[in-house]
Every structure is written in structure tokens, then in C-alpha cells.
Design a protein around this motif. Structure first.
Motif, short mmCIF file in Angstrom:
data_model
loop_
_atom_site.label_atom_id
_atom_site.label_comp_id
_atom_site.label_asym_id
_atom_site.label_seq_id
_atom_site.Cartn_x
_atom_site.Cartn_y
_atom_site.Cartn_z
N SER A 136 -34.46 0.62 15.10
CA SER A 136 -35.34 -0.11 16.03
C SER A 136 -34.99 -1.59 16.03
N GLN A 137 -34.72 -2.13 14.87
CA GLN A 137 -34.34 -3.53 14.77
C GLN A 137 -33.07 -3.79 15.55
N LEU A 140 -33.81 -3.78 19.30
CA LEU A 140 -34.48 -5.02 19.70
C LEU A 140 -33.49 -6.19 19.73
#
Length: 157
Positions: A136-137, A140
Motif C-alpha cells: 500500500s505504501q 501511494l
């Protein structure tokens, strides 16, 4: 099963997982295609072998098809695996579609959206949530324009 919070141990394991895995994931995203293909094949084969050994639904289907995932050596080998659809997995939950020995009390449960007309429960080990956090990081960061990390092993042009 009701919603629950992560335990302090689960938080600690996930934090350690993120801190240890982040440099590896950061380098991997800039790897050359051959390295990524080799890694993807290795991980896909590992998952198929694990499913065939630990999950009754997959073990039964693989056996009925006469396929041993451990013999898969390239992407074409996956064509021999039988297809297992969402209904099979959903209807087998939890006794046939969850790995034997899994303790659902140690899992976080989510559900699919139900867009096909039926929702499916999806268990996630609470102390193995870190891969989701790392990926997810990365998504993003990409959405924000991304940047190549120092020490990546991609060729620099």
C-alpha cells in the motif's frame, strides 16, 4: 466473528515486518524484468504448493486433476492446475478453503464487496498484515509521483 483490534504482539510483528521488508520491496520494484519474472514464478509456485499441501479444497482438486504443483517449472505449467472459482472457495469456508491448522481467532476477517451477488469472507493472519502495508505504501508513493530509491539495482540511464 466480531471485529477486533490488533494485539500489541501483532502490532510489533507487523512493524518489524514493514521495517525489514521495506528496503527489499523498494529494490525489487526497480528490478529488471528477468529478475521480476523469476521472483513471480517462484512465489506463484510456492503458493500453489502450499495450497495443494494445506488446503483441502485445492488438495482434492489438484489430486483429481493428477497435478502436483511442485513439478511446475515455468508459467505454462500453471495451465495444468484446475480452475477453482469464487463459489467453490466461498462454499468451502472455513473447513475446506482455509489452510489446515489455521486459527481463525488470530485472523482479521474481511469480506468481498458482493458484486457477484454473494459476499465471501476472507481471513488474513493479523500478524502477517505487513505485506499489505508495504505494498500500500508503494502504491501511494507511485500515486504521488514516485521516486527511485537509493541503492536500487535497476540500470540507470
Amino acid at each position: 466473528m466480531p471485529l477486533r483490534r490488533l494485539t500489541p504482539r501483532e502490532y510489533a510483528v507487523n512493524l518489524a515486518g514493514v521495517l525489514l521488508a521495506m528496503p527489499i520491496y523498494a529494490r525489487r520494484e526497480w528490478a529488471d524484468r528477468e529478475t521480476l519474472e523469476r521472483f513471480a514464478l517462484h512465489r506463484a509456485r510456492e503458493m500453489a504448493v502450499h495450497a495443494g499441501r494445506s488446503v483441502p479444497l485445492y488438495r482434492e482438486r489438484y489430486r483429481a486433476a493428477g497435478v502436483d504443483p511442485a513439478t511446475i517449472r515455468d508459467w505454462s505449467g500453471f495451465a495444468r492446475l484446475p480452475l477453482i472459482d469464487k463459489a467453490d472457495v466461498r462454499d468451502g469456508y472455513p473447513t475446506r478453503s482455509v489452510a489446515e491448522g489455521s486459527d481463525l481467532r488470530r485472523c482479521l476477517l474481511s469480506t468481498s464487496s458482493g458484486s457477484t451477488g454473494s459476499m465471501m469472507t476472507i481471513p488474513h493472519r493479523a500478524d502477517r498484515f505487513w505485506p499489505y502495508l508495504v505494498s500500500s505504501q508503494r502504491m501511494l508513493r507511485w500515486a504521488a509521483g514516485g521516486r527511485r530509491p537509493r541503492g536500487s539495482f535497476a540500470s540507470r540511464a
